[in-house]
Design an enzyme around this catalytic site. Structure first.
Site, PDB file in Angstrom:
ATOM      1  N   LYS A  66     -16.112 -29.780 -25.091  1.00 20.18           N
ATOM      2  CA  LYS A  66     -16.564 -28.709 -25.998  1.00 20.18           C
ATOM      3  C   LYS A  66     -17.199 -27.604 -25.177  1.00 20.18           C
ATOM      4  CE  LYS A  66     -17.518 -27.029 -30.094  1.00 20.18           C
ATOM      5  NZ  LYS A  66     -16.860 -25.776 -29.661  1.00 20.18           N
ATOM      6  N   LYS A 102     -15.330 -25.713 -20.573  1.00 21.83           N
ATOM      7  CA  LYS A 102     -15.595 -24.265 -20.529  1.00 21.83           C
ATOM      8  C   LYS A 102     -14.347 -23.567 -20.043  1.00 21.83           C
ATOM      9  CE  LYS A 102     -19.142 -21.551 -21.371  1.00 21.83           C
ATOM     10  NZ  LYS A 102     -20.270 -21.792 -22.283  1.00 21.83           N
ATOM     11  N   THR A 186     -28.088 -20.232 -31.749  1.00 19.18           N
ATOM     12  CA  THR A 186     -28.646 -20.498 -30.413  1.00 19.18           C
ATOM     13  C   THR A 186     -30.089 -19.984 -30.353  1.00 19.18           C
ATOM     14  OG1 THR A 186     -26.432 -20.313 -29.517  1.00 19.18           O
ATOM     15  CG2 THR A 186     -28.240 -20.274 -27.935  1.00 19.18           C
ATOM     16  N   ASN A 217     -26.422 -11.734 -28.227  1.00 17.65           N
ATOM     17  CA  ASN A 217     -26.474 -12.699 -29.326  1.00 17.65           C
ATOM     18  C   ASN A 217     -27.714 -13.587 -29.219  1.00 17.65           C
ATOM     19  OD1 ASN A 217     -25.883 -15.712 -30.080  1.00 17.65           O
ATOM     20  ND2 ASN A 217     -24.758 -14.480 -31.540  1.00 17.65           N
TER      21      ASN A 217
HETATM   22  P1  NAD Z   1     -24.262 -11.434 -24.781  1.00 14.44           P
HETATM   23  O1  NAD Z   1     -23.193 -10.834 -23.957  1.00 14.44           O
HETATM   24  O2  NAD Z   1     -24.215 -11.293 -26.273  1.00 14.44           O
HETATM   25  O3  NAD Z   1     -25.708 -10.845 -24.333  1.00 14.44           O
HETATM   26  C1  NAD Z   1     -26.141 -10.788 -23.006  1.00 14.44           C
HETATM   27  C2  NAD Z   1     -27.311  -9.790 -22.950  1.00 14.44           C
HETATM   28  O4  NAD Z   1     -27.899  -9.831 -21.657  1.00 14.44           O
HETATM   29  C3  NAD Z   1     -26.906  -8.338 -23.188  1.00 14.44           C
HETATM   30  O5  NAD Z   1     -27.938  -7.697 -23.931  1.00 14.44           O
HETATM   31  C4  NAD Z   1     -26.844  -7.758 -21.780  1.00 14.44           C
HETATM   32  O6  NAD Z   1     -27.048  -6.355 -21.751  1.00 14.44           O
HETATM   33  C5  NAD Z   1     -28.000  -8.505 -21.157  1.00 14.44           C
HETATM   34  N1  NAD Z   1     -27.974  -8.566 -19.702  1.00 14.44           N
HETATM   35  C6  NAD Z   1     -26.928  -8.825 -18.889  1.00 14.44           C
HETATM   36  N2  NAD Z   1     -27.339  -8.806 -17.613  1.00 14.44           N
HETATM   37  C7  NAD Z   1     -28.667  -8.550 -17.635  1.00 14.44           C
HETATM   38  C8  NAD Z   1     -29.660  -8.396 -16.640  1.00 14.44           C
HETATM   39  N3  NAD Z   1     -29.359  -8.507 -15.357  1.00 14.44           N
HETATM   40  N4  NAD Z   1     -30.927  -8.147 -17.036  1.00 14.44           N
HETATM   41  C9  NAD Z   1     -31.244  -8.029 -18.342  1.00 14.44           C
HETATM   42  N5  NAD Z   1     -30.362  -8.153 -19.317  1.00 14.44           N
HETATM   43  C10 NAD Z   1     -29.080  -8.395 -18.959  1.00 14.44           C
HETATM   44  O7  NAD Z   1     -24.315 -12.960 -24.350  1.00 14.44           O
HETATM   45  P2  NAD Z   1     -24.998 -14.178 -25.146  1.00 14.44           P
HETATM   46  O8  NAD Z   1     -23.958 -14.857 -25.958  1.00 14.44           O
HETATM   47  O9  NAD Z   1     -26.262 -13.737 -25.766  1.00 14.44           O
HETATM   48  O10 NAD Z   1     -25.286 -15.167 -23.910  1.00 14.44           O
HETATM   49  C11 NAD Z   1     -26.405 -14.983 -23.078  1.00 14.44           C
HETATM   50  C12 NAD Z   1     -26.623 -16.242 -22.254  1.00 14.44           C
HETATM   51  O11 NAD Z   1     -26.824 -17.349 -23.129  1.00 14.44           O
HETATM   52  C13 NAD Z   1     -25.463 -16.650 -21.334  1.00 14.44           C
HETATM   53  O12 NAD Z   1     -26.018 -17.307 -20.203  1.00 14.44           O
HETATM   54  C14 NAD Z   1     -24.685 -17.662 -22.193  1.00 14.44           C
HETATM   55  O13 NAD Z   1     -23.878 -18.532 -21.410  1.00 14.44           O
HETATM   56  C15 NAD Z   1     -25.851 -18.377 -22.842  1.00 14.44           C
HETATM   57  N6  NAD Z   1     -25.572 -19.104 -24.071  1.00 14.44           N
HETATM   58  C16 NAD Z   1     -24.977 -18.461 -25.132  1.00 14.44           C
HETATM   59  C17 NAD Z   1     -24.763 -19.159 -26.330  1.00 14.44           C
HETATM   60  C18 NAD Z   1     -24.226 -18.478 -27.559  1.00 14.44           C
HETATM   61  O14 NAD Z   1     -24.147 -19.137 -28.608  1.00 14.44           O
HETATM   62  N7  NAD Z   1     -23.873 -17.203 -27.513  1.00 14.44           N
HETATM   63  C19 NAD Z   1     -25.102 -20.531 -26.403  1.00 14.44           C
HETATM   64  C20 NAD Z   1     -25.701 -21.138 -25.305  1.00 14.44           C
HETATM   65  C21 NAD Z   1     -25.938 -20.403 -24.162  1.00 14.44           C
END
Ligand code: NAD
Length: 411
Positions: A66, A102, A186, A217
């Site tokens: 998953k 993944k 999340t 997100n």
């Molecule tokens: P996303 O693309 O929606 O958001 C990422 C955010 O981080 C954006 O606002 C971007 O501008 C910002 N960002 C990127 N680089 C940055 C930096 N150097 N400094 C500050 N801000 C920065 O992605 P997401 O889905 O929110 O995922 C974020 C993290 O959470 C990732 O590591 C992802 O693997 C993890 N994650 C996501 C989920 C999910 O359900 N979306 C679940 C578990 C883990």
């Protein structure tokens, strides 16, 4: 050290503390299967471009693999393998009947048209179709993929199988097999984990201040739900910079501003700071919710937060972890704190298998209960073995996997 080797550092500490059978440790150290695919796509200008994609299945010991699919120029095999490993551990900590997987495609979605993205997405599914399925490997969204991308993937896979296949993928929009509560899930889990952490550390949430790195997100929902539950969120950031407001941010107005300006920077009534300054703010909770490798040996000393709750995957390096342990900063690790997303993905899958859908209240109630249980298991393991919450989370995950591996005769 590459990312996968770095990710295995706390697992090695867990294996030592719990005296894990070396056979089990050797199996978990590598993914079961890794697929590399090349996807020809007709671009809008008539040229042909071949994209490279991956799907890694780290483990299927506890159930089907998953994990999400990431679209980004920096996607690479090491990253995909590492993220699949974290998914295995995250699902095991959350108590889900899943292994870890993944995927990713090396591409820059910001420079692609909707039509190009759709053709690439369908091509990716055509290539990986033999290795995925609702009982084999269930993809989901990750960075730069969303409900629309999941809808194309489901449609393509359903065509290949010649039947309706909603259960092979999660993160679908509502009305076509998606679950209530998935978008915020999340962030919601991060906040539930943080409240449990405040409780065991005797911190009053009403007096807590919070800084959130990343306003995508995970970060945006984390920030909003902290504020909704009475904490003062004083700073948030995105890739363009960070903003600070001593009195706490107004999220309704901030969301309107972000919708119009595509960044948090410049939001009226706030002071612009750098992302480095955000990470060093003297807050109760620092929630890194952007991406990997943000808290390192270079900047860990500057961190003044009382606790760190990791919304992102792998935001902290082993060097930073050692500094935090020495400074007594309580870290709620990624594989525990951000498990709320995959937990609601699991609920979506269950609802798809039953063709019976739950209300948002039901989803939130079940998710909260599972997050609290996972936190308790990890916290108790940290006390029992005298280790950090991160190492304890790996102990919980490895414990969940060790017995089925032995009983199934995997080693
Ligand atoms: P996303 O693309 O929606 O958001 C990422 C955010 O981080 C954006 O606002 C971007 O501008 C910002 N960002 C990127 N680089 C940055 C930096 N150097 N400094 C500050 N801000 C920065 O992605 P997401 O889905 O929110 O995922 C974020 C993290 O959470 C990732 O590591 C992802 O693997 C993890 N994650 C996501 C989920 C999910 O359900 N979306 C679940 C578990 C883990």
């Amino acid at each position: 050290m590459n990312l996968f080797d770095m990710a295995k550092v706390p697992m090695a500490a867990a294996e030592k503390a719990m005296k894990l059978d070396p056979g089990a440790a050797a199996i978990i150290a590598e993914p079961e299967r890794v697929l590399e695919v090349h996807i020809p796509v007709r671009m809008d200008d008539g040229s042909l471009k071949v994209f490279t994609g991956y799907r890694a299945q780290h483990s299927t010991v506890l159930g089907p693999a998953k994990g999400g699919v990431r679209y980004h120029p920096s996607v690479n095999l090491d990253e995909v393998k590492t993220l699949s490993f974290w998914m295995t551990c995250k699902c095991a900590v959350a108590g889900l009947p899943y292994g870890g997987g993944k995927g990713g495609i090396i591409c820059n979605p910001a420079e692609m048209s909707k039509g190009e993205l759709e053709r690439m997405t369908r091509g990716y599914i055509d290539r990986i179709a033999p290795c995925i399925g609702e009982k084999l490997d269930i993809p989901a969204p990750d960075m730069n993929t969303n409900g629309q991308v999941m809808a194309w993937m489901m449609d393509e896979y359903s065509k290949i199988k010649n039947q309706y296949e909603p259960g092979f993928i999660t993160g679908k929009p509502l009305g076509m097999g998606g679950s209530e509560g998935r978008t915020a899930a999340t962030g919601m889990g991060v906040v539930v984990a943080a409240f449990e952490a405040m409780y065991v550390n005797g911190i009053d949430p009403e007096k807590a201040t919070v800084a959130v790195q990343g306003y995508g997100n995970v970060g945006s929902w984390t920030a909003k739900l902290f504020a909704k539950r009475g904490c003062k969120v004083v700073a948030v950031s995105d890739v363009k910079g960070a903003i600070y407001c001593e009195d706490g941010l107004d999220f309704e107005a901030l969301d309107e501003y972000v919708a119009a300006n595509k960044t948090v920077v410049g939001f009226p009534g706030t002071k612009e700071i750098t992302n480095a300054e955000l990470l060093a703010l003297p807050v109760t909770i620092l929630a890194p919710c952007a991406m990997e490798l943000q808290l390192t040996g270079e900047n860990a000393d500057a961190v003044q937060a009382t606790m760190i709750v990791e919304g992102a995957n792998g935001p902290t390096t082993p060097e930073a972890d050692a500094v935090f342990e020495q400074k007594g900063i309580f870290v709620v690790p990624d594989i525990l704190a951000n498990g709320g997303g995959v937990t609601v993905s699991y609920f979506e899958w269950v609802q798809n298998l039953y063709r019976y859908f739950w209300s948002e209240e039901e989803v939130v109630e079940k998710q909260t209960e599972m997050m609290k249980r996972a936190f308790k298991n990890v916290y108790e393991a940290s006390k029992k073995y005298g280790v950090t919450m991160r190492v304890a989370a790996y102990i919980v995950a490895l414990n969940a996997m060790a017995m089925p591996m032995k009983m199934r005769g995997i080693y």
